[in-house]
Motif scaffolding. Structure first.
Motif, PDB file in Angstrom:
ATOM      1  N   ASP A  14       0.799  -1.220   0.000  1.00  0.00           N
ATOM      2  CA  ASP A  14       0.000   0.000   0.000  1.00  0.00           C
ATOM      3  C   ASP A  14       0.839   1.280   0.000  1.00  0.00           C
ATOM      4  O   ASP A  14       0.305   2.377   0.072  1.00  0.00           O
ATOM      5  CB  ASP A  14      -0.980   0.013   1.180  1.00  0.00           C
ATOM      6  N   THR A  15       2.176   1.147  -0.116  1.00  0.00           N
ATOM      7  CA  THR A  15       3.048   2.316  -0.196  1.00  0.00           C
ATOM      8  C   THR A  15       2.892   2.953  -1.569  1.00  0.00           C
ATOM      9  O   THR A  15       3.011   2.273  -2.591  1.00  0.00           O
ATOM     10  CB  THR A  15       4.518   1.924   0.039  1.00  0.00           C
ATOM     11  N   LYS A  16       2.635   4.233  -1.575  1.00  0.00           N
ATOM     12  CA  LYS A  16       2.436   4.945  -2.847  1.00  0.00           C
ATOM     13  C   LYS A  16       3.771   5.143  -3.559  1.00  0.00           C
ATOM     14  O   LYS A  16       4.810   5.358  -2.923  1.00  0.00           O
ATOM     15  CB  LYS A  16       1.770   6.291  -2.595  1.00  0.00           C
ATOM     16  N   LEU A  17       3.719   5.075  -4.879  1.00  0.00           N
ATOM     17  CA  LEU A  17       4.910   5.259  -5.693  1.00  0.00           C
ATOM     18  C   LEU A  17       5.541   6.621  -5.430  1.00  0.00           C
ATOM     19  O   LEU A  17       6.768   6.739  -5.346  1.00  0.00           O
ATOM     20  CB  LEU A  17       4.573   5.100  -7.181  1.00  0.00           C
ATOM     21  N   SER A  18       4.742   7.640  -5.258  1.00  0.00           N
ATOM     22  CA  SER A  18       5.264   8.983  -4.988  1.00  0.00           C
ATOM     23  C   SER A  18       6.042   9.022  -3.677  1.00  0.00           C
ATOM     24  O   SER A  18       7.028   9.752  -3.550  1.00  0.00           O
ATOM     25  CB  SER A  18       4.131  10.011  -4.963  1.00  0.00           C
ATOM     26  N   GLN A  19       5.637   8.215  -2.715  1.00  0.00           N
ATOM     27  CA  GLN A  19       6.341   8.142  -1.441  1.00  0.00           C
ATOM     28  C   GLN A  19       7.721   7.492  -1.630  1.00  0.00           C
ATOM     29  O   GLN A  19       8.704   7.934  -1.033  1.00  0.00           O
ATOM     30  CB  GLN A  19       5.501   7.335  -0.455  1.00  0.00           C
TER      31      GLN A  19
END
Length: 89
Positions: A14-19
């Motif tokens: 669930d980690t966003k690519l932007s993060q």
């Protein structure tokens, strides 16, 4: 690691690519980081950012994960080494 920041990012489904991109950019600009270890399948997700990274330090090393085997064909560093040794591409 300080109270203000950490020296790692654990990437989950669930980690966003932007993060991930932001963490890489932050780590790559810190003077207390010498090596950035990144799982190869995560590196593939931010390849567009890694291709623009030209610094020697911190050095970026792509490593395998338990779930994803290492593929030297996808490793940007190995591609560059191959190019410098006259191996094509």
């Amino acid at each position: 690691r300080t109270a203000d920041s950490t020296n790692f990012l654990i990437v989950k489904q669930d980690t966003k690519l932007s993060q991930v991109e932001e963490a890489f950019l932050n780590f790559s600009q810190r003077d207390d980081v010498g090596i950035i270890l990144i799982n190869q399948h995560i590196a593939n997700d931010i390849r567009h950012v890694l291709k623009d990274y030209t610094q020697t330090i911190p050095t970026v090393l792509e490593i395998p994960s338990k779930e994803h085997p290492y593929d030297p064909e996808q490793d940007y560093i190995m591609q560059r080494v191959n190019m410098y040794l006259g191996g094509g591409n």
